[in-house]
Design a protein around this motif. Sequence first.
Motif, PDB file in Angstrom:
ATOM      1  N   VAL A 258     -78.460   8.172  61.920  1.00  0.00           N
ATOM      2  CA  VAL A 258     -77.973   6.764  61.636  1.00  0.00           C
ATOM      3  C   VAL A 258     -76.281   6.795  62.537  1.00  0.00           C
ATOM      4  CG1 VAL A 258     -77.023   4.993  60.026  1.00  0.00           C
ATOM      5  CG2 VAL A 258     -78.995   6.119  59.827  1.00  0.00           C
ATOM      6  N   ILE A 259     -76.250   5.884  63.319  1.00  0.00           N
ATOM      7  CA  ILE A 259     -75.037   5.820  64.024  1.00  0.00           C
ATOM      8  C   ILE A 259     -73.673   5.136  63.239  1.00  0.00           C
ATOM      9  CG2 ILE A 259     -73.582   5.518  66.109  1.00  0.00           C
ATOM     10  CD1 ILE A 259     -76.295   6.018  67.626  1.00  0.00           C
ATOM     11  N   GLU A 260     -72.863   5.391  62.633  1.00  0.00           N
ATOM     12  CA  GLU A 260     -72.035   4.906  61.689  1.00  0.00           C
ATOM     13  C   GLU A 260     -70.840   4.423  62.541  1.00  0.00           C
ATOM     14  OE1 GLU A 260     -71.296   7.657  58.507  1.00  0.00           O
ATOM     15  OE2 GLU A 260     -72.964   6.901  57.440  1.00  0.00           O
ATOM     16  N   GLU A 261     -70.224   5.086  63.482  1.00  0.00           N
ATOM     17  CA  GLU A 261     -69.272   4.832  64.348  1.00  0.00           C
ATOM     18  C   GLU A 261     -69.174   5.206  65.635  1.00  0.00           C
ATOM     19  OE1 GLU A 261     -65.757   6.641  62.522  1.00  0.00           O
ATOM     20  OE2 GLU A 261     -65.783   5.604  60.627  1.00  0.00           O
ATOM     21  N   VAL A 262     -68.633   4.524  66.498  1.00  0.00           N
ATOM     22  CA  VAL A 262     -68.365   4.682  67.838  1.00  0.00           C
ATOM     23  C   VAL A 262     -66.834   4.715  68.174  1.00  0.00           C
ATOM     24  CG1 VAL A 262     -68.814   4.411  70.437  1.00  0.00           C
ATOM     25  CG2 VAL A 262     -70.633   3.983  68.440  1.00  0.00           C
ATOM     26  N   ASN A 263     -66.360   6.104  68.716  1.00  0.00           N
ATOM     27  CA  ASN A 263     -64.821   6.113  68.753  1.00  0.00           C
ATOM     28  C   ASN A 263     -64.011   5.587  67.629  1.00  0.00           C
ATOM     29  OD1 ASN A 263     -65.118   7.557  71.236  1.00  0.00           O
ATOM     30  ND2 ASN A 263     -65.267   5.588  72.465  1.00  0.00           N
ATOM     31  N   HIS A 264     -64.429   5.992  66.434  1.00  0.00           N
ATOM     32  CA  HIS A 264     -63.758   5.654  65.136  1.00  0.00           C
ATOM     33  C   HIS A 264     -63.863   4.101  64.808  1.00  0.00           C
ATOM     34  CE1 HIS A 264     -62.352   9.621  65.631  1.00  0.00           C
ATOM     35  NE2 HIS A 264     -61.477   9.266  66.619  1.00  0.00           N
ATOM     36  N   GLN A 265     -64.728   3.438  65.393  1.00  0.00           N
ATOM     37  CA  GLN A 265     -64.852   2.034  65.261  1.00  0.00           C
ATOM     38  C   GLN A 265     -66.381   1.882  64.540  1.00  0.00           C
ATOM     39  OE1 GLN A 265     -62.528  -0.569  65.580  1.00  0.00           O
ATOM     40  NE2 GLN A 265     -61.410   1.345  66.273  1.00  0.00           N
ATOM     41  N   ALA A 266     -66.336   1.335  63.142  1.00  0.00           N
ATOM     42  CA  ALA A 266     -67.518   1.089  62.754  1.00  0.00           C
ATOM     43  C   ALA A 266     -68.401  -0.016  63.335  1.00  0.00           C
ATOM     44  CB  ALA A 266     -67.542   0.571  61.093  1.00  0.00           C
ATOM     45  N   VAL A 267     -69.779   0.480  63.185  1.00  0.00           N
ATOM     46  CA  VAL A 267     -70.872  -0.040  63.893  1.00  0.00           C
ATOM     47  C   VAL A 267     -72.102  -0.755  62.613  1.00  0.00           C
ATOM     48  CG1 VAL A 267     -70.782   0.398  66.354  1.00  0.00           C
ATOM     49  CG2 VAL A 267     -72.270   1.708  64.566  1.00  0.00           C
ATOM     50  N   GLU A 268     -72.174  -1.608  62.498  1.00  0.00           N
ATOM     51  CA  GLU A 268     -73.125  -2.373  61.462  1.00  0.00           C
ATOM     52  C   GLU A 268     -74.422  -2.822  62.151  1.00  0.00           C
ATOM     53  OE1 GLU A 268     -71.109  -5.132  59.235  1.00  0.00           O
ATOM     54  OE2 GLU A 268     -69.696  -3.802  58.444  1.00  0.00           O
ATOM     55  N   LYS A 269     -74.647  -3.397  63.491  1.00  0.00           N
ATOM     56  CA  LYS A 269     -75.559  -3.789  63.995  1.00  0.00           C
ATOM     57  C   LYS A 269     -75.805  -3.379  65.275  1.00  0.00           C
ATOM     58  CE  LYS A 269     -73.464  -8.197  64.703  1.00  0.00           C
ATOM     59  NZ  LYS A 269     -72.155  -7.864  63.765  1.00  0.00           N
ATOM     60  N   PRO A 270     -77.079  -3.318  65.999  1.00  0.00           N
ATOM     61  CA  PRO A 270     -77.231  -2.882  67.385  1.00  0.00           C
ATOM     62  C   PRO A 270     -76.054  -3.616  68.429  1.00  0.00           C
ATOM     63  CG  PRO A 270     -79.244  -3.253  66.557  1.00  0.00           C
ATOM     64  CD  PRO A 270     -78.285  -3.819  65.602  1.00  0.00           C
ATOM     65  N   ALA A 271     -75.882  -4.680  68.171  1.00  0.00           N
ATOM     66  CA  ALA A 271     -74.853  -5.296  68.915  1.00  0.00           C
ATOM     67  C   ALA A 271     -73.497  -4.801  69.127  1.00  0.00           C
ATOM     68  CB  ALA A 271     -74.570  -6.874  68.763  1.00  0.00           C
ATOM     69  N   ASP A 272     -73.170  -4.499  67.890  1.00  0.00           N
ATOM     70  CA  ASP A 272     -71.870  -3.605  67.610  1.00  0.00           C
ATOM     71  C   ASP A 272     -71.811  -2.283  68.554  1.00  0.00           C
ATOM     72  OD1 ASP A 272     -70.923  -5.600  66.124  1.00  0.00           O
ATOM     73  OD2 ASP A 272     -71.556  -4.586  64.147  1.00  0.00           O
ATOM     74  N   LEU A 273     -72.863  -1.515  68.519  1.00  0.00           N
ATOM     75  CA  LEU A 273     -73.114  -0.375  69.265  1.00  0.00           C
ATOM     76  C   LEU A 273     -72.932  -0.482  70.717  1.00  0.00           C
ATOM     77  CD1 LEU A 273     -73.711   2.625  69.398  1.00  0.00           C
ATOM     78  CD2 LEU A 273     -76.109   2.250  68.796  1.00  0.00           C
ATOM     79  N   THR A 274     -73.707  -1.503  71.326  1.00  0.00           N
ATOM     80  CA  THR A 274     -73.810  -1.829  72.520  1.00  0.00           C
ATOM     81  C   THR A 274     -72.477  -2.170  73.056  1.00  0.00           C
ATOM     82  OG1 THR A 274     -76.139  -2.717  72.357  1.00  0.00           O
ATOM     83  CG2 THR A 274     -74.919  -3.383  74.232  1.00  0.00           C
ATOM     84  N   LYS A 275     -71.698  -2.770  72.272  1.00  0.00           N
ATOM     85  CA  LYS A 275     -70.457  -3.538  72.889  1.00  0.00           C
ATOM     86  C   LYS A 275     -69.350  -2.125  72.833  1.00  0.00           C
ATOM     87  CE  LYS A 275     -66.636  -6.467  71.929  1.00  0.00           C
ATOM     88  NZ  LYS A 275     -65.539  -5.363  71.851  1.00  0.00           N
ATOM     89  N   ALA A 276     -69.363  -1.235  71.776  1.00  0.00           N
ATOM     90  CA  ALA A 276     -68.559  -0.084  71.548  1.00  0.00           C
ATOM     91  C   ALA A 276     -68.902   0.836  72.765  1.00  0.00           C
ATOM     92  CB  ALA A 276     -68.857   0.642  70.230  1.00  0.00           C
ATOM     93  N   LEU A 277     -70.406   1.144  73.191  1.00  0.00           N
ATOM     94  CA  LEU A 277     -70.334   2.070  74.428  1.00  0.00           C
ATOM     95  C   LEU A 277     -69.930   1.328  75.427  1.00  0.00           C
ATOM     96  CD1 LEU A 277     -74.038   3.090  73.269  1.00  0.00           C
ATOM     97  CD2 LEU A 277     -71.715   4.283  73.123  1.00  0.00           C
ATOM     98  N   ALA A 278     -70.124  -0.004  75.942  1.00  0.00           N
ATOM     99  CA  ALA A 278     -69.742  -0.744  77.243  1.00  0.00           C
ATOM    100  C   ALA A 278     -67.991  -0.532  77.156  1.00  0.00           C
ATOM    101  CB  ALA A 278     -70.025  -2.023  76.852  1.00  0.00           C
ATOM    102  N   ASP A 279     -67.367  -0.649  75.954  1.00  0.00           N
ATOM    103  CA  ASP A 279     -65.871  -0.457  76.059  1.00  0.00           C
ATOM    104  C   ASP A 279     -65.548   1.029  76.308  1.00  0.00           C
ATOM    105  OD1 ASP A 279     -65.651  -3.065  75.093  1.00  0.00           O
ATOM    106  OD2 ASP A 279     -65.338  -2.571  72.931  1.00  0.00           O
ATOM    107  N   ALA A 280     -66.252   1.861  76.078  1.00  0.00           N
ATOM    108  CA  ALA A 280     -66.174   3.534  76.436  1.00  0.00           C
ATOM    109  C   ALA A 280     -66.244   3.652  77.813  1.00  0.00           C
ATOM    110  CB  ALA A 280     -67.122   4.274  75.580  1.00  0.00           C
ATOM    111  N   LYS A 281     -67.305   2.635  78.401  1.00  0.00           N
ATOM    112  CA  LYS A 281     -67.261   3.256  79.855  1.00  0.00           C
ATOM    113  C   LYS A 281     -66.300   2.467  80.733  1.00  0.00           C
ATOM    114  CE  LYS A 281     -72.411   3.262  80.041  1.00  0.00           C
ATOM    115  NZ  LYS A 281     -73.624   2.551  80.517  1.00  0.00           N
ATOM    116  N   LYS A 282     -65.353   1.737  80.036  1.00  0.00           N
ATOM    117  CA  LYS A 282     -64.234   0.601  81.083  1.00  0.00           C
ATOM    118  C   LYS A 282     -63.465   1.576  81.504  1.00  0.00           C
ATOM    119  CE  LYS A 282     -64.476  -3.427  78.167  1.00  0.00           C
ATOM    120  NZ  LYS A 282     -63.716  -4.386  77.367  1.00  0.00           N
TER     121      LYS A 282
END
Length: 494
Positions: free
Chosen positions: A444-468
């Motif tokens: 279970v992925i709880e955070e990406v770069n210290h930002q909490a993720v609650e649903k798949p859209a949160d995770l997709t957005k956080a990974l996209a931000d990491a690619k910027k």
Amino acid sequence: MTHPARSLTPPRPLGPALAAALAAVLIGAPPGAAVAQTRPNNLADLVDQVADAVVNISATQTIEEKGGGAMPNLPKGTPFDEMFEEFFKNHGVNPRPRAQKAQSLGSGFVVDPSGIVITNNHVVGDANDIVVIFNDGRKLKAKVIGKDSKVDVAVLKVESDKPLKTVKFGDSDKARVGDGVMAVGNPFGLGETVTAGIVSARNRNIDSGPYDDFLQTDASINKGNSGGPLFNLQGEVIGINTAILSPSGGSIGIGFATPSATVQPVIAQLEQFHETRRGWLGVRIQPVDDTIAESLNLGTARGALVAGVDDQGPAKPAGLKAGDVIVRFDGKEIKESRDLPRIVAGEPVGKAVDVVVVRNGQEVTKSVTLGRLEDGEKTAEAASAEDPTAETNVVQKALGMEFSGITDDVRKSFKIKESVKGVVVTSVEQGSPAAERGLRPGDVIEEVNHQAVEKPADLTKALADAKKDGGKKPALLLVANGEGMARFVAVPVE
């Protein structure tokens, strides 16, 4: 394999210079300029000095067993109980429990003339009867004052009509690789036996407990040496012989002793309180590898990465957070994650300590008032799981893994506790970045770069931000298993 002493390759032959230096120490040749401390003329003098304080220990545990295993477990005195007893008696079978005895032999040493004896916890175990046998043949019954399985030490007390010979602890932190040492004990129940060698290594981790920090020695240690002292050449106890590494169970020159610096605080607690009272920080930690160090701007891999903070622990009100890297604790450098539990546990309960963490690439100091580890363990056992509301989401994909929200069916399928929140990994493509970093279905992925993720859209957005930034840095994921135990995983996003 390891054996209680408890069983890799034979030690290399000593070089000529080192062999000559060791021989000079052991046979009492004139000391060189580098040898500043007073030492006995030879090992016989050292043995005479300490032998009467080293003891043999016989521990017996009485176990009740059913005769023949045939007698049903019925309430005593009932008609059925009497009927079965009469039946088995007529057929020549003893239906009543009989006592079976299990015995262990080990070693120990006296540290107080009033009768305080130190040995390994695994020597005495749950024994009903413990006998301490002295060098002059005397046998005295002993009672357990306290014991601790985590550092494998037990404190015993015997009653003697005269003061007992004692030995004292030395400072194991001053022991250097190459220093001469001597082990005294009761290998294989033969009686007092003396062996000698050197300190082969320090800070060994053999995965026998949470506070592993062994001294390694080539002095012969065998079964029955457990609990016996490892002396320096001043006759001070710098370790308790605890384990050996051997394919056969016999000594091949790789033995391990728990350092005096580790056991002395525990012994003091057992004598005073009859139990341990270890310091508690209230964090879950994991090692820092090169990838994680890069993602956190840490420079070199060092310290202990905080993977989670206990809601009931002292770290949370002090402001420690998941993602912090603890690099110093109460003035002591944390070189790797396994250093932290041992150092924290050795601190007094209630002590206020400074904890230096690296957060966002900067060092930050937090003051923490330590709790008691044993209280924290009881609280964790009694804590009930929370009841979060799960969201239903469609499956999405990134980094070679598919993930979804945590539905009731998903929880049941992957056996995820109700208290675990985040986005669940449902599948991982072989050879993908996620697979290479150890992610697997059910994580279970709880955070990406210290930002909490609650649903798949949160995770997709956080990974996209990491690619910027061009994917120069890996994304730092906080990943929990179904039981809620979390770890950080750095996954490349380029």
